[in-house]
Design a protein around this motif. Structure first.
Motif, PDB file in Angstrom:
ATOM      1  N   TYR A 174      22.791  21.213 -22.673  1.00 13.45           N
ATOM      2  CA  TYR A 174      23.663  20.167 -22.119  1.00 13.45           C
ATOM      3  C   TYR A 174      22.868  18.891 -21.835  1.00 13.45           C
ATOM      4  CZ  TYR A 174      27.657  23.372 -21.152  1.00 13.45           C
ATOM      5  OH  TYR A 174      28.722  24.228 -21.236  1.00 13.45           O
ATOM      6  N   ILE A 175      21.703  19.059 -21.220  1.00  9.63           N
ATOM      7  CA  ILE A 175      20.901  17.890 -20.841  1.00  9.63           C
ATOM      8  C   ILE A 175      20.464  17.120 -22.082  1.00  9.63           C
ATOM      9  CG2 ILE A 175      18.660  17.206 -19.867  1.00  9.63           C
ATOM     10  CD1 ILE A 175      19.124  19.547 -17.811  1.00  9.63           C
ATOM     11  N   GLY A 176      20.077  17.868 -23.125  1.00 11.05           N
ATOM     12  CA  GLY A 176      19.644  17.203 -24.355  1.00 11.05           C
ATOM     13  C   GLY A 176      20.801  16.606 -25.137  1.00 11.05           C
ATOM     14  N   GLY A 177      21.996  17.172 -25.003  1.00 13.44           N
ATOM     15  CA  GLY A 177      23.103  16.766 -25.862  1.00 13.44           C
ATOM     16  C   GLY A 177      24.049  15.742 -25.271  1.00 13.44           C
ATOM     17  N   ILE A 178      24.220  15.748 -23.962  1.00 12.53           N
ATOM     18  CA  ILE A 178      25.216  14.845 -23.352  1.00 12.53           C
ATOM     19  C   ILE A 178      24.618  13.447 -23.218  1.00 12.53           C
ATOM     20  CG2 ILE A 178      26.589  14.384 -21.274  1.00 12.53           C
ATOM     21  CD1 ILE A 178      26.835  17.451 -20.933  1.00 12.53           C
ATOM     22  N   THR A 179      25.245  12.502 -23.916  1.00 20.63           N
ATOM     23  CA  THR A 179      24.709  11.130 -23.925  1.00 20.63           C
ATOM     24  C   THR A 179      25.756  10.112 -23.505  1.00 20.63           C
ATOM     25  OG1 THR A 179      25.312  11.024 -26.262  1.00 20.63           O
ATOM     26  CG2 THR A 179      23.024  11.598 -25.760  1.00 20.63           C
ATOM     27  N   ASN A 180      26.915  10.572 -23.058  1.00 19.89           N
ATOM     28  CA  ASN A 180      27.991   9.655 -22.686  1.00 19.89           C
ATOM     29  C   ASN A 180      27.599   8.856 -21.440  1.00 19.89           C
ATOM     30  OD1 ASN A 180      30.381   8.446 -21.846  1.00 19.89           O
ATOM     31  ND2 ASN A 180      31.641  10.141 -22.584  1.00 19.89           N
ATOM     32  N   PRO A 181      27.546   7.505 -21.550  1.00 20.93           N
ATOM     33  CA  PRO A 181      27.129   6.710 -20.383  1.00 20.93           C
ATOM     34  C   PRO A 181      28.104   6.798 -19.201  1.00 20.93           C
ATOM     35  CG  PRO A 181      27.885   5.295 -22.187  1.00 20.93           C
ATOM     36  CD  PRO A 181      27.831   6.690 -22.725  1.00 20.93           C
ATOM     37  N   LEU A 182      29.311   7.295 -19.436  1.00 20.65           N
ATOM     38  CA  LEU A 182      30.267   7.432 -18.329  1.00 20.65           C
ATOM     39  C   LEU A 182      30.000   8.679 -17.493  1.00 20.65           C
ATOM     40  CD1 LEU A 182      33.543   6.588 -20.326  1.00 20.65           C
ATOM     41  CD2 LEU A 182      32.270   5.074 -18.780  1.00 20.65           C
ATOM     42  N   VAL A 183      29.092   9.521 -17.992  1.00 20.02           N
ATOM     43  CA  VAL A 183      28.850  10.817 -17.340  1.00 20.02           C
ATOM     44  C   VAL A 183      27.395  10.890 -16.874  1.00 20.02           C
ATOM     45  CG1 VAL A 183      28.800  13.315 -17.721  1.00 20.02           C
ATOM     46  CG2 VAL A 183      30.615  11.928 -18.755  1.00 20.02           C
ATOM     47  N   THR A 184      27.202  11.159 -15.572  1.00 17.76           N
ATOM     48  CA  THR A 184      25.850  11.267 -15.014  1.00 17.76           C
ATOM     49  C   THR A 184      25.442  12.732 -14.945  1.00 17.76           C
ATOM     50  OG1 THR A 184      26.303   9.318 -13.674  1.00 17.76           O
ATOM     51  CG2 THR A 184      24.400  10.650 -13.034  1.00 17.76           C
ATOM     52  N   LEU A 185      24.254  13.008 -15.481  1.00 18.77           N
ATOM     53  CA  LEU A 185      23.730  14.380 -15.444  1.00 18.77           C
ATOM     54  C   LEU A 185      23.030  14.634 -14.111  1.00 18.77           C
ATOM     55  CD1 LEU A 185      22.238  14.508 -19.040  1.00 18.77           C
ATOM     56  CD2 LEU A 185      24.257  15.740 -18.219  1.00 18.77           C
ATOM     57  N   PRO A 186      22.935  15.901 -13.709  1.00 21.27           N
ATOM     58  CA  PRO A 186      22.199  16.196 -12.469  1.00 21.27           C
ATOM     59  C   PRO A 186      20.712  15.939 -12.659  1.00 21.27           C
ATOM     60  CG  PRO A 186      22.763  18.232 -13.611  1.00 21.27           C
ATOM     61  CD  PRO A 186      23.436  17.125 -14.364  1.00 21.27           C
ATOM     62  N   GLN A 187      20.069  15.445 -11.592  1.00 21.78           N
ATOM     63  CA  GLN A 187      18.629  15.194 -11.661  1.00 21.78           C
ATOM     64  C   GLN A 187      17.900  16.498 -11.984  1.00 21.78           C
ATOM     65  OE1 GLN A 187      16.135  14.534  -8.061  1.00 21.78           O
ATOM     66  NE2 GLN A 187      16.070  12.419  -8.754  1.00 21.78           N
ATOM     67  N   GLN A 188      16.907  16.394 -12.868  1.00 22.90           N
ATOM     68  CA  GLN A 188      16.196  17.614 -13.267  1.00 22.90           C
ATOM     69  C   GLN A 188      15.155  18.022 -12.232  1.00 22.90           C
ATOM     70  OE1 GLN A 188      15.334  18.942 -17.209  1.00 22.90           O
ATOM     71  NE2 GLN A 188      15.863  16.921 -18.014  1.00 22.90           N
ATOM     72  N   LEU A 189      15.028  19.329 -12.075  1.00 22.97           N
ATOM     73  CA  LEU A 189      14.010  19.910 -11.209  1.00 22.97           C
ATOM     74  C   LEU A 189      13.039  20.665 -12.112  1.00 22.97           C
ATOM     75  CD1 LEU A 189      16.392  21.437  -8.504  1.00 22.97           C
ATOM     76  CD2 LEU A 189      14.805  19.556  -8.167  1.00 22.97           C
ATOM     77  N   PRO A 190      11.866  21.031 -11.596  1.00 26.53           N
ATOM     78  CA  PRO A 190      11.010  21.934 -12.379  1.00 26.53           C
ATOM     79  C   PRO A 190      11.824  23.156 -12.798  1.00 26.53           C
ATOM     80  CG  PRO A 190       9.906  21.251 -10.352  1.00 26.53           C
ATOM     81  CD  PRO A 190      11.294  20.704 -10.280  1.00 26.53           C
ATOM     82  N   VAL A 191      11.530  23.684 -13.976  1.00 25.77           N
ATOM     83  CA  VAL A 191      12.435  24.681 -14.590  1.00 25.77           C
ATOM     84  C   VAL A 191      12.665  25.905 -13.702  1.00 25.77           C
ATOM     85  CG1 VAL A 191      10.627  25.805 -15.959  1.00 25.77           C
ATOM     86  CG2 VAL A 191      12.997  25.849 -16.755  1.00 25.77           C
ATOM     87  N   GLN A 192      11.654  26.332 -12.939  1.00 25.93           N
ATOM     88  CA  GLN A 192      11.858  27.538 -12.121  1.00 25.93           C
ATOM     89  C   GLN A 192      12.656  27.268 -10.853  1.00 25.93           C
ATOM     90  OE1 GLN A 192       9.041  25.755 -12.491  1.00 25.93           O
ATOM     91  NE2 GLN A 192       7.386  26.570 -11.247  1.00 25.93           N
ATOM     92  N   SER A 193      12.860  25.967 -10.531  1.00 27.14           N
ATOM     93  CA  SER A 193      13.522  25.625  -9.268  1.00 27.14           C
ATOM     94  C   SER A 193      15.020  25.373  -9.414  1.00 27.14           C
ATOM     95  CB  SER A 193      12.852  24.392  -8.651  1.00 27.14           C
ATOM     96  OG  SER A 193      11.498  24.670  -8.393  1.00 27.14           O
ATOM     97  N   ASN A 194      15.581  25.742 -10.556  1.00 23.69           N
ATOM     98  CA  ASN A 194      17.029  25.628 -10.725  1.00 23.69           C
ATOM     99  C   ASN A 194      17.523  26.813 -11.546  1.00 23.69           C
ATOM    100  OD1 ASN A 194      19.678  24.861 -11.007  1.00 23.69           O
ATOM    101  ND2 ASN A 194      19.224  22.747 -11.605  1.00 23.69           N
ATOM    102  N   VAL A 195      18.378  27.645 -10.940  1.00 23.51           N
ATOM    103  CA  VAL A 195      18.934  28.788 -11.676  1.00 23.51           C
ATOM    104  C   VAL A 195      20.364  28.491 -12.138  1.00 23.51           C
ATOM    105  CG1 VAL A 195      17.415  30.563 -10.721  1.00 23.51           C
ATOM    106  CG2 VAL A 195      19.530  29.969  -9.498  1.00 23.51           C
TER     107      VAL A 195
END
Ligand SMILES: *Cc1c(COP(=O)(O)O)cnc(C)c1O
Length: 367
Positions: free
Chosen positions: A264-285
């Motif tokens: 999702y993070i790599g694919g969603i590029t719509n400027p109307l849609v804000t992605l959640p801020q990324q955390l280190p990979v182990q800190s988000n399940v």
């Protein structure tokens, strides 16, 4: 049709193991306070990295029992204050008010969605006894600084870990082991779900664990002797047997969620849609994959038209609920903005990569 969370499929993946576990529990003739529950408590405590685990009936009870035990232990009394993020599921707040304690709603940071650590200290009063942090959406909501603030002001740090089983800090400590006590929910839709209601408390504090165990069993640790007015909040043997299976697969399930999230993070590029801020990979399940959009309701309809089911977590913040009408006039702009813009895309251990691509295309085609 892409279902938000097809629970039947989630269960089916491990159906052989689950069927065997359930049948063994049925055939054992022992349904409460037995070997499955004590084995689960040991295994889950080991997994979390906590000295004690006490199983109970659900996640709300887990949080309620922690606070109630502190009251029985003389550490808190009615009217004392508990700091809690304003953007959380109602259960976090109910656990506080239904103990006669006072929730102090703290705004989150818009970027992190987590309780704003920079304003915690300004909200501490002589009556503040605890900080409840919520690892919302499966995101780590903790820092060394948060523990330090609690230490400085003598606050108990309680984790609401209903949404973040398996989430870790950078140095590999699991949520549920970071504060003084943690409440866990195993509601079917959580990352590690039972086939019904179940919950648990983890804590290193042996006295707290014993008090909670007693409170969850009518206030009794010795048959027909009642030092406390407790409640009945026990985990069924059948649910414990199922959860022992689920625990063995939790890490692989979370790995699928992470793979989908990265897509999702790599694919969603719509400027109307804000992605959640990324955390280190182990800190988000990735209990949820929240996106934010000013025209959220239109985005939801657009995805629905493409057969994609989404949910809002959550449509009305606790302070705007009728049950807390005394807070309805409070202004909490960040919390309200999150609730107005949040939309959760389908994410689960059973979503196919191809379905994720369909979701990405649909989100990107929203105008
Ligand atoms: C699900 C949930 C709870 C309550 O858990 P139950 O098992 O449904 O009682 C508490 N807090 C949060 C953040 C939750 O998501």
């Amino acid at each position: 049709m892409i279902e938000f969370l097809p629970l039947k499929k989630v269960t089916e993946r491990y159906s052989d193991e689950i069927h065997r576990a359930v049948l063994d529990a049925v055939d054992s003739g022992w349904y409460l306070l037995g070997n499955e529950v004590s084995a689960f408590e040991r295994e889950y405590a080991d997994y979390i990295g906590s000295r004690n685990c006490v199983a109970c009936a659900n996640g709300l009870d887990a949080l309620w029992l922690i606070l109630h035990a502190y009251m029985e232990m003389g550490i808190m009394e009615p009217g004392d204050e508990v700091l809690v993020p304003a953007n959380t599921y109602i259960a976090s707040i109910l656990a506080i008010t239904e103990n006669g304690l006072k929730p102090v709603l703290v705004e989150p940071k818009w970027e992190t969605l987590e309780i704003d650590e920079d304003i915690i200290e300004s909200m501490v009063t002589p009556r503040t006894k605890a900080l409840m942090t919520v690892h919302l959406y499966g995101r780590l909501s903790w820092s060394g600084n948060m523990s330090e603030i609690c230490r400085r002001h003598g606050l108990k740090l309680i984790e609401d870990n209903a949404q973040a089983h398996g989430c870790e800090t950078l140095n590999g400590r699991k949520t549920g082991s970071l504060g003084d006590a943690a409440g866990h929910s195993f509601y079917p839709g959580k990352n590690m779900g039972a086939l019904g209601d179940a919950g648990a408390v983890t804590t290193d504090d042996g006295i707290l664990a014993d008090t909670i165990r007693t409170l969850a069993n009518y206030g009794s640790s010795q048959k027909y002797v009642f030092p406390y007015r407790g409640r009945n909040s026990r985990m069924d043997e059948i649910q414990a047997a199922v959860l022992r299976v689920k625990l063995r697969h939790l890490d692989e399930d979370n790995a699928v969620r992470k793979r989908i999230a990265l897509r999702y993070i790599g694919g969603i590029t719509n400027p109307l849609v804000t992605l959640p801020q990324q955390l280190p990979v182990q800190s988000n399940v990735w209990h949820q994959f929240p996106v934010f959009c000013e025209r959220r309701d239109e985005l939801q309809k657009h995805l629905q038209a493409d057969g994609i089911q989404t949910l809002i977590h959550y449509p009305i913040p606790p302070h705007k609920q009728q049950c807390y009408c005394e807070w309805n006039d409070i202004n909490l702009p960040v919390t309200e903005r999150i609730h107005a813009q949040e939309l959760s895309l389908p994410i689960s251990p059973v979503i196919a990569d191809q379905d994720a691509e369909t979701v990405i295309k649909a989100v990107n085609s929203f105008r």
